[in-house]
Design an enzyme around this catalytic site. Structure first.
Site, PDB file in Angstrom:
ATOM      1  N   HIS A 170       0.842  -1.208   0.000  1.00 40.58           N
ATOM      2  CA  HIS A 170       0.000   0.000   0.000  1.00 40.58           C
ATOM      3  C   HIS A 170       0.876   1.256   0.000  1.00 40.58           C
ATOM      4  O   HIS A 170       0.811   2.084   0.932  1.00 40.58           O
ATOM      5  CB  HIS A 170      -0.872  -0.072   1.257  1.00 40.58           C
ATOM      6  CG  HIS A 170      -2.047   0.852   1.316  1.00 40.58           C
ATOM      7  ND1 HIS A 170      -1.954   2.216   1.154  1.00 40.58           N
ATOM      8  CD2 HIS A 170      -3.357   0.601   1.543  1.00 40.58           C
ATOM      9  CE1 HIS A 170      -3.160   2.756   1.293  1.00 40.58           C
ATOM     10  NE2 HIS A 170      -4.030   1.790   1.522  1.00 40.58           N
ATOM     11  N   GLU A 273      -0.834   1.358  -5.368  1.00 36.02           N
ATOM     12  CA  GLU A 273      -0.688   0.106  -4.629  1.00 36.02           C
ATOM     13  C   GLU A 273      -0.789  -1.113  -5.538  1.00 36.02           C
ATOM     14  O   GLU A 273      -1.602  -1.128  -6.457  1.00 36.02           O
ATOM     15  CB  GLU A 273      -1.812   0.022  -3.577  1.00 36.02           C
ATOM     16  CG  GLU A 273      -1.946   1.280  -2.747  1.00 36.02           C
ATOM     17  CD  GLU A 273      -3.301   1.373  -2.046  1.00 36.02           C
ATOM     18  OE1 GLU A 273      -3.830   0.329  -1.636  1.00 36.02           O
ATOM     19  OE2 GLU A 273      -3.829   2.488  -1.931  1.00 36.02           O
TER      20      GLU A 273
HETATM   21  O1  TA6 Z   1      -6.204   1.562  -0.638  1.00 35.96           O
HETATM   22  C1  TA6 Z   1      -7.161   2.522  -0.472  1.00 35.96           C
HETATM   23  C2  TA6 Z   1      -7.818   2.370   0.878  1.00 35.96           C
HETATM   24  O2  TA6 Z   1      -8.378   1.104   1.030  1.00 35.96           O
HETATM   25  C3  TA6 Z   1      -8.804   3.521   1.025  1.00 35.96           C
HETATM   26  O3  TA6 Z   1     -10.115   3.116   0.971  1.00 35.96           O
HETATM   27  C4  TA6 Z   1      -8.371   4.230   2.278  1.00 35.96           C
HETATM   28  O4  TA6 Z   1      -9.229   4.269   3.300  1.00 35.96           O
HETATM   29  C5  TA6 Z   1      -6.973   3.719   2.517  1.00 35.96           C
HETATM   30  O5  TA6 Z   1      -6.844   2.485   1.921  1.00 35.96           O
HETATM   31  C6  TA6 Z   1      -6.360   3.791   3.898  1.00 35.96           C
HETATM   32  O6  TA6 Z   1      -6.757   2.772   4.736  1.00 35.96           O
HETATM   33  P1  TA6 Z   1      -6.342   2.778   6.251  1.00 35.96           P
HETATM   34  O7  TA6 Z   1      -6.999   1.569   6.865  1.00 35.96           O
HETATM   35  O8  TA6 Z   1      -4.850   2.687   6.300  1.00 35.96           O
HETATM   36  O9  TA6 Z   1      -6.852   4.057   6.838  1.00 35.96           O
END
Ligand code: TA6
Length: 300
Positions: A170, A273
């Site tokens: 990510h 990602e």
């Molecule tokens: O990858 C995108 C995502 O799934 C978004 O929906 C966003 O909320 C982000 O990841 C961050 O997630 P987190 O759980 O680290 O706040």
């Protein structure tokens, strides 16, 4: 409690790999070689910094990130496993899986003949992981620090039955301003827009972001690049073992509502990602392994 001195004795490499405790809590590995410097937190096997020599930082870290047990680190490269996003059937389970909320062990550190450094971290199934996911596994993060950073999540099925998992590398990239970048390599791809639930197809050559955006580009392994006019650089991102490329930026309002990000944080990062999610989960037979990787480079 992990002891950084013990780790130094066992895995330290003079002038190249060292271990450090931050605020007496989380332990970090510092890597420094002729090509780059990098920091990796053992909690989550989380890369928090990658800086090729004579260039700027490549990864964005939130100045308000938590660095404590039970809370995900905000920025860098969170490792999401064994699911991406919310759990499919049980919303009480942690978003993006449990791997980013656990200590990983050091498996090996190596100075490679070409001057690059390799760090391998491992998370094995345990009573703790079985509370969230019933399977036995060994997940290894292979990190190679050179002029490029290679990050590979290698998952081995040590159960007696097949399992299916989702994952994400990510990655948060440090950018001059969200208004001054363009993401190349996504033209013609179909995506799921998480914010509207609709699907779409990108017609534009270059993706420019001016509003909240969470897109999951489907069935793609093609390389992507972030062209950043402000920093006069291109960050190149190649991947393998992932069929979905997710691009995320929360924009102003959602960012202000996130407790671990400064209000204007959204302006200086974009997530690109490598994920396994939706129709593109990964199935692994007993005794087999699967690798998902990203390679990051910079062109100035
Ligand atoms: O990858 C995108 C995502 O799934 C978004 O929906 C966003 O909320 C982000 O990841 C961050 O997630 P987190 O759980 O680290 O706040």
């Amino acid at each position: 409690m992990i002891d950084s001195d013990e780790l130094d004795d066992k895995f330290g490499i003079e002038g190249e790999v060292g271990f450090m405790e931050m605020d007496g809590e989380l332990v970090f590995i510092n890597v420094s070689n002729k090509y780059a410097d990098a920091d990796i937190c053992l909690y989550g096997a989380h890369v928090t910094s990658f800086r090729p020599v004579r260039t700027m930082e490549m990864l964005w870290m939130s100045s308000e990130s938590n660095y404590e047990e039970g809370k995900a680190i905000r920025g860098g490269i969170p490792v999401c496993f064994p699911w991406f996003g919310p759990h499919k059937t049980d919303s009480s389970l942690p978003q993006h899986g449990f791997a980013r909320l656990m200590y990983w062990d050091v498996l090996a550190t190596k100075s490679l003949p070409n001057g690059e450094t390799q760090v391998d971290l491992i998370l094995k199934s345990s009573e703790e992981t079985r509370k969230y996911w019933p399977y036995d596994f060994e997940a290894v993060m292979h990190l190679t620090i050179g002029t490029t950073l290679t990050v590979t999540l290698d998952v081995k099925n040590t159960s007696a039955e097949s399992f299916e998992y989702g994952c994400a590398l990510h990655s948060y990239f440090f950018i001059s301003d969200i208004a001054h970048i363009g993401i190349e390599g996504l033209k013609g791809l179909s995506y799921l827009n998480q914010l509207t639930g609709e699907t779409g197809k990108q017609d534009e050559d270059v993706l420019q972001i001016s509003e909240p955006l969470t897109r999951h580009y489907q069935n793609t392994e093609t390389p992507v690049a972030i062209a950043d006019e402000g920093f006069r650089r291109r960050i190149t991102i190649e991947k393998a073992g992932s069929k979905v490329t997710t691009v995320w930026n929360p924009a102003e309002e959602a960012c202000a509502g996130m407790g671990d990000m400064p209000d204007d944080g959204f302006a200086n990062f974009v997530c690109v990602e490598a994920t396994a999610s939706f129709d593109y989960m990964i199935t692994v037979a007993p005794g087999e392994s699967f690798q998902t990787s990203q390679v990051f480079g910079v062109e100035e």
